[in-house]
Design an enzyme around this catalytic site. Sequence first.
Site, mmCIF file in Angstrom:
data_model
loop_
_atom_site.group_PDB
_atom_site.id
_atom_site.type_symbol
_atom_site.label_atom_id
_atom_site.label_comp_id
_atom_site.label_asym_id
_atom_site.label_seq_id
_atom_site.Cartn_x
_atom_site.Cartn_y
_atom_site.Cartn_z
ATOM 1 C CG HIS A 191 -1.742 -1.242 1.315
ATOM 2 N ND1 HIS A 191 -1.455 -2.241 2.226
ATOM 3 C CD2 HIS A 191 -2.787 -1.680 0.578
ATOM 4 C CE1 HIS A 191 -2.319 -3.232 2.049
ATOM 5 N NE2 HIS A 191 -3.131 -2.923 1.062
ATOM 6 C CB CYS A 196 1.224 -1.776 -5.747
ATOM 7 S SG CYS A 196 0.578 -1.901 -7.412
ATOM 8 C CB SER A 234 -5.000 -8.971 -1.162
ATOM 9 O OG SER A 234 -6.235 -8.580 -0.604
ATOM 10 C CB THR A 256 -4.781 2.088 -6.577
ATOM 11 O OG1 THR A 256 -4.536 1.321 -5.391
ATOM 12 C CG2 THR A 256 -3.641 3.045 -6.834
ATOM 13 C CB CYS A 306 -4.919 -0.365 -9.840
ATOM 14 S SG CYS A 306 -5.578 -1.938 -9.301
ATOM 15 C CD GLU A 360 -3.628 3.330 -2.729
ATOM 16 O OE1 GLU A 360 -3.755 4.164 -3.648
ATOM 17 O OE2 GLU A 360 -4.184 2.213 -2.740
ATOM 18 C CB SER A 400 -9.441 -6.331 1.385
ATOM 19 O OG SER A 400 -9.451 -6.217 -0.023
ATOM 20 C CB SER A 401 -10.106 -0.578 0.061
ATOM 21 O OG SER A 401 -10.903 0.373 -0.586
ATOM 22 C CG ASN A 402 -9.400 -5.110 -3.843
ATOM 23 O OD1 ASN A 402 -9.866 -6.124 -4.356
ATOM 24 N ND2 ASN A 402 -8.335 -5.145 -3.045
#
Length: 316
Positions: free
Chosen positions: A78, A100, A271, A168, A198, A130, A226-228
């Site tokens: 992050h 990343c 992830s 991202t 991303c 991040e 985990s945000s995504n």
Amino acid sequence: MADQKRVLLASPRGYCAGVDRAVETVERALDKHGAPVYVRKEIVHNRHVVDTLAERGAIFVDETDEVPEGSIVVFSAHGVSPEVHKTAEERNLKTIDATCPLVTKVHQEAKRFARDDYDIVLIGHEGHEEVEGTAGEAPSHIQLVDGPDAVENVRVRDESKVVWLSQTTLSVDETMETVTRLREKLPLLNDPPSDDICYATQNRQGAVKAMAPDCDLVIVVGSTNSSNSVRLVEVALQNGAKDGHLVDYAKEIDPAWLDGVNTVGVTSGASVPEILVQGVLDFLAGYGYTDVDTVTTAEETLTFALPRELRPARNS
């Protein structure tokens, strides 16, 4: 009814290139230097990955001052602020940066616009690692906007010198809604030179969008921090899935969720190792969901080189 039970499996899903690189960075560091290898924050936001690496001898810490002087420390995918690099240097730590490359790109953008004395509006979630790392590149120039409703609090010095950047791993749709609101307030708002959200985040959301209208239930494999992964559940529900849940492991699935459900959508955050998705598919098969169709909306081929310190030596 029974013969209609099926699973739609999203593709792409799971590991992105940045996560793959970060996890391998810790594994290689352990192979090369032996345990313990210290890691600042969770290397990636996945419980299973963190637990597995901890068993191998990775020690996860919140801050670099918890790392014994002179030790090896890996910075997570992050990213970190310049302040963290500085404290690591002061403690004589050997740093391996697993940030990343797509996050590094946003850091570079932040530095460049700050140098040109722009006000930078950073769209992201308060407290996310991040965001803290990016904001730390130019704290006096960056203000955080956490979603469309936070736009009204934005204050800038010069309306012609404002740019937006973003975390991202956000929802593409929500980010664009925030940008639209910002632009209503600041018509001269500049766009970042390239898309900050991303490719992997966008691709995983795209696959979920494609299958959500056909799903009675969507199960996203991923951790709550985990945000995504969290965004994938939101995207599923916003795009027509009747129900959606986030689980770390198959054992967290409540069989009651399957009542009256014909079509289950399955995906995983960026992830998440594939073994955890397989666990969910096995669980569902036990309840009669043996018919699995893959919904593919993109092909991913991107890979990132390991940090310089861990690349294999070239034969001379």
